[in-house]
Design a protein around this motif. Structure first.
Motif, PDB file in Angstrom:
ATOM      1  N   ARG A 104       8.864  27.739  88.665  1.00 28.50           N
ATOM      2  CA  ARG A 104       9.478  26.273  87.833  1.00 28.50           C
ATOM      3  C   ARG A 104       8.427  27.057  85.810  1.00 28.50           C
ATOM      4  NH1 ARG A 104      13.374  25.496  89.982  1.00 28.50           N
ATOM      5  NH2 ARG A 104      13.081  23.401  88.476  1.00 28.50           N
ATOM      6  N   ILE A 105       7.439  27.313  85.939  1.00 29.56           N
ATOM      7  CA  ILE A 105       6.239  27.193  85.126  1.00 29.56           C
ATOM      8  C   ILE A 105       6.710  28.445  84.643  1.00 29.56           C
ATOM      9  CG2 ILE A 105       4.394  26.984  83.674  1.00 29.56           C
ATOM     10  CD1 ILE A 105       3.797  24.743  86.297  1.00 29.56           C
ATOM     11  N   ARG A 106       6.947  28.382  82.777  1.00 32.09           N
ATOM     12  CA  ARG A 106       7.261  29.278  82.701  1.00 32.09           C
ATOM     13  C   ARG A 106       6.202  30.684  82.607  1.00 32.09           C
ATOM     14  NH1 ARG A 106      11.052  31.165  77.307  1.00 32.09           N
ATOM     15  NH2 ARG A 106      11.349  33.499  77.782  1.00 32.09           N
ATOM     16  N   TRP A 107       5.013  30.121  82.151  1.00 32.84           N
ATOM     17  CA  TRP A 107       3.982  30.865  82.308  1.00 32.84           C
ATOM     18  C   TRP A 107       3.549  31.383  83.388  1.00 32.84           C
ATOM     19  CZ3 TRP A 107       0.370  32.530  78.167  1.00 32.84           C
ATOM     20  CH2 TRP A 107      -0.658  33.000  78.458  1.00 32.84           C
ATOM     21  N   LEU A 108       3.699  31.138  84.250  1.00 28.73           N
ATOM     22  CA  LEU A 108       4.022  31.575  85.979  1.00 28.73           C
ATOM     23  C   LEU A 108       4.414  32.516  86.066  1.00 28.73           C
ATOM     24  CD1 LEU A 108       1.965  28.562  87.449  1.00 28.73           C
ATOM     25  CD2 LEU A 108       1.031  30.611  86.488  1.00 28.73           C
ATOM     26  N   TRP A 109       5.976  32.017  85.801  1.00 35.20           N
ATOM     27  CA  TRP A 109       6.986  32.922  86.231  1.00 35.20           C
ATOM     28  C   TRP A 109       6.726  34.810  85.608  1.00 35.20           C
ATOM     29  CZ3 TRP A 109      10.892  34.138  89.203  1.00 35.20           C
ATOM     30  CH2 TRP A 109      11.925  35.140  89.395  1.00 35.20           C
ATOM     31  N   ALA A 110       6.272  34.455  84.725  1.00 33.98           N
ATOM     32  CA  ALA A 110       6.084  35.819  83.329  1.00 33.98           C
ATOM     33  C   ALA A 110       5.264  37.083  84.078  1.00 33.98           C
ATOM     34  CB  ALA A 110       5.397  35.733  82.271  1.00 33.98           C
ATOM     35  N   THR A 111       4.808  36.706  85.251  1.00 34.08           N
ATOM     36  CA  THR A 111       3.733  37.873  86.138  1.00 34.08           C
ATOM     37  C   THR A 111       5.220  37.674  87.496  1.00 34.08           C
ATOM     38  OG1 THR A 111       1.915  36.911  85.612  1.00 34.08           O
ATOM     39  CG2 THR A 111       2.403  38.215  87.633  1.00 34.08           C
ATOM     40  N   HIS A 112       5.857  36.285  87.902  1.00 35.42           N
ATOM     41  CA  HIS A 112       6.296  36.257  89.053  1.00 35.42           C
ATOM     42  C   HIS A 112       7.603  37.198  89.161  1.00 35.42           C
ATOM     43  CE1 HIS A 112       6.449  35.373  93.204  1.00 35.42           C
ATOM     44  NE2 HIS A 112       7.634  34.661  92.794  1.00 35.42           N
ATOM     45  N   ALA A 113       8.142  37.029  87.893  1.00 30.44           N
ATOM     46  CA  ALA A 113       9.646  37.743  87.990  1.00 30.44           C
ATOM     47  C   ALA A 113       9.463  38.891  88.567  1.00 30.44           C
ATOM     48  CB  ALA A 113       9.761  37.670  86.614  1.00 30.44           C
ATOM     49  N   VAL A 114       7.967  39.976  88.060  1.00 28.44           N
ATOM     50  CA  VAL A 114       8.329  40.989  88.681  1.00 28.44           C
ATOM     51  C   VAL A 114       8.642  41.458  89.832  1.00 28.44           C
ATOM     52  CG1 VAL A 114       6.576  43.009  89.221  1.00 28.44           C
ATOM     53  CG2 VAL A 114       6.630  41.863  86.963  1.00 28.44           C
ATOM     54  N   HIS A 115       8.556  40.429  90.915  1.00 22.79           N
ATOM     55  CA  HIS A 115       8.505  40.934  92.070  1.00 22.79           C
ATOM     56  C   HIS A 115       9.810  40.898  92.433  1.00 22.79           C
ATOM     57  CE1 HIS A 115       7.405  40.420  96.690  1.00 22.79           C
ATOM     58  NE2 HIS A 115       7.923  39.573  97.174  1.00 22.79           N
ATOM     59  N   HIS A 116      10.440  39.931  91.703  1.00 25.54           N
ATOM     60  CA  HIS A 116      12.095  39.238  92.175  1.00 25.54           C
ATOM     61  C   HIS A 116      13.066  40.762  91.258  1.00 25.54           C
ATOM     62  CE1 HIS A 116      11.721  35.939  94.754  1.00 25.54           C
ATOM     63  NE2 HIS A 116      10.812  35.451  93.731  1.00 25.54           N
ATOM     64  N   SER A 117      12.656  41.602  90.568  1.00 28.20           N
ATOM     65  CA  SER A 117      13.607  41.815  89.659  1.00 28.20           C
ATOM     66  C   SER A 117      13.597  43.395  90.594  1.00 28.20           C
ATOM     67  CB  SER A 117      12.339  43.393  89.046  1.00 28.20           C
ATOM     68  OG  SER A 117      11.243  43.938  89.245  1.00 28.20           O
ATOM     69  N   THR A 118      13.836  43.349  92.147  1.00 28.22           N
ATOM     70  CA  THR A 118      14.449  44.946  93.040  1.00 28.22           C
ATOM     71  C   THR A 118      15.602  44.238  93.091  1.00 28.22           C
ATOM     72  OG1 THR A 118      13.330  43.603  94.950  1.00 28.22           O
ATOM     73  CG2 THR A 118      12.198  45.724  93.345  1.00 28.22           C
ATOM     74  N   LYS A 265       6.737  24.883  71.253  1.00 34.36           N
ATOM     75  CA  LYS A 265       5.901  26.225  71.907  1.00 34.36           C
ATOM     76  C   LYS A 265       5.023  25.980  73.091  1.00 34.36           C
ATOM     77  CE  LYS A 265       4.982  27.738  66.924  1.00 34.36           C
ATOM     78  NZ  LYS A 265       5.893  29.561  67.143  1.00 34.36           N
ATOM     79  N   LEU A 266       4.193  24.847  73.110  1.00 41.83           N
ATOM     80  CA  LEU A 266       4.117  24.424  74.639  1.00 41.83           C
ATOM     81  C   LEU A 266       5.256  24.526  75.351  1.00 41.83           C
ATOM     82  CD1 LEU A 266       1.423  21.581  74.020  1.00 41.83           C
ATOM     83  CD2 LEU A 266       0.736  24.194  73.763  1.00 41.83           C
ATOM     84  N   ALA A 267       5.622  24.240  74.811  1.00 38.80           N
ATOM     85  CA  ALA A 267       7.171  23.921  76.193  1.00 38.80           C
ATOM     86  C   ALA A 267       7.780  25.327  76.700  1.00 38.80           C
ATOM     87  CB  ALA A 267       8.559  22.900  75.676  1.00 38.80           C
ATOM     88  N   THR A 268       8.112  26.403  75.973  1.00 40.20           N
ATOM     89  CA  THR A 268       8.199  27.368  75.901  1.00 40.20           C
ATOM     90  C   THR A 268       7.499  28.542  76.895  1.00 40.20           C
ATOM     91  OG1 THR A 268       9.310  27.096  73.619  1.00 40.20           O
ATOM     92  CG2 THR A 268       8.493  29.585  74.601  1.00 40.20           C
ATOM     93  N   LEU A 269       5.971  27.449  76.832  1.00 43.33           N
ATOM     94  CA  LEU A 269       4.852  28.024  77.600  1.00 43.33           C
ATOM     95  C   LEU A 269       4.990  28.187  78.929  1.00 43.33           C
ATOM     96  CD1 LEU A 269       1.791  28.877  74.954  1.00 43.33           C
ATOM     97  CD2 LEU A 269       3.879  30.882  75.382  1.00 43.33           C
ATOM     98  N   PHE A 270       4.680  26.432  78.951  1.00 52.70           N
ATOM     99  CA  PHE A 270       4.591  25.919  80.284  1.00 52.70           C
ATOM    100  C   PHE A 270       5.365  24.544  80.825  1.00 52.70           C
ATOM    101  CE2 PHE A 270       0.312  26.521  77.507  1.00 52.70           C
ATOM    102  CZ  PHE A 270      -0.282  27.417  78.572  1.00 52.70           C
ATOM    103  N   GLY A 271       6.862  24.841  79.866  1.00 54.82           N
ATOM    104  CA  GLY A 271       7.633  24.177  80.686  1.00 54.82           C
ATOM    105  C   GLY A 271       8.180  24.078  81.351  1.00 54.82           C
TER     106      GLY A 271
END
Length: 303
Positions: A104-118, A265-271
């Motif tokens: 739900r938070i883009r900053w965290l998703w940037a890492t977790h998306a890797v796991h969902h890319s298969t 900018k903050l919304a882009t990172l953490f929204g």
């Protein structure tokens, strides 16, 4: 998190490889299309770098845990059954919220998306973990447990067991497990979690238990009228480990540069970014300028 015994890590790797091979062979015998060998090779590449980074970062991650434990409010006795049960439930509860936040938070998703890319769900997909988890701050979710009075090494060991269990639920070859489906996060539930079908987005975040999904309204069964599809929505699959691991960070950085003002900018990172929702800086269409497709995940954009 913290560094583990190298011989233990080797033993775990050998066991994991054996199960991966077994799954592949069973899939072949059953004529079930479980693997894309090139995609699996890319997952091994991602996993190799992840392992090196985790070892290098172990000392850094240990510091906040030890500081929190030094100022703990309780002394929880982990030699008792009640203490161990409390630790198990607490770790799974925190994992649920950390995992949910990672969708739900883009900053965290940037890492977790890797796991969902298969695009194939199998045991090799379980190894495809982001390189930037500690940059994202995933470990910070578990630090309060040390402050409460759980020993840091007990937290890490319990989380390790939680993740080891999850390795085995990344498969399409397991049947449903009857009454256990009400309590445990099973392969059937985790297939839904990885699916990119609309009704499966942002569902089934549990680690070992599925009860928190049922309690907090994020549980879903697989759709009965359509097959499950895997991979990131709005993204073409890549076989390049670097692109897989850092692709979402590149996109986020691009959007950050386009964002106007500190608030955007903050919304882009953490929204929060819901399924199908565009990042804030892309919502307004500029005359004559084409915009990229919405960023979504297998679950929502963005463990």
């Amino acid at each position: 998190m913290f560094q583990s015994d190298p011989s233990l890590r080797v033993a775990i790797a050998v066991i994991a490889l054996a199960f991966m091979l077994l799954e592949y062979l069973i899939g072949k015998l059953a004529e079930h299309d479980t693997h894309d060998l090139k995609e699996s090779a890319a997952s091994f590449g991602v996993a190799a770098v992840h392992s090196l980074l985790r070892t290098a970062e172990a000392g850094f991650v240990a510091v906040p845990f030890m500081l929190a434990y030094r100022h703990r409010v309780l002394d929880i006795n982990l030699t008792t059954a009640s203490g161990l049960i409390a630790l198990f439930v607490a770790v799974d509860f925190v994992y649920y919220w950390q995992h949910r936040a990672s969708h739900r938070i883009r900053w965290l998703w940037a890492t977790h998306a890797v796991h969902h890319s298969t695009t194939k769900l199998n045991l090799t997909a379980a190894m495809r973990l982001g390189w930037t988890g500690n940059i994202s701050g995933n470990f910070l979710f578990f630090v309060p447990l040390a402050w409460l009075g759980f020993h840091p090494f007990a937290i890490v060991a319990t989380l390790g067991l939680n993740l080891a269990y999850q390795f085995f639920i990344h498969t399409e070859l397991s049947p449903r497990l009857g009454i256990l489906e009400w309590v445990l996060n099973t392969p059937a539930h985790h297939r839904v979690h990885h699916a990119s079908n609309a009704g499966c987005l942002d569902r089934n975040y549990g680690g070992i238990l599925i009860v928190f999904d049922r309690l907090f309204g994020t549980f879903a069964e697989a759709p009965k009228t359509e097959p499950l599809r895997y991979g990131l929505r709005g993204r073409s699959a890549s076989l390049n480990p670097i692109r897989i691991a850092l692709g979402e960070w590149v996109l986020m950085w691009r959007d950050l540069r386009r964002a106007a003002g500190l608030r955007e900018k903050l919304a882009t990172l953490f929204g929060p970014v819901a399924p199908g929702q565009r990042p804030p800086e892309r919502r307004a269409e500029t005359a004559g300028e084409s915009r990229p497709a919405p960023i979504t995940t297998t679950e929502g954009i963005m463990p």
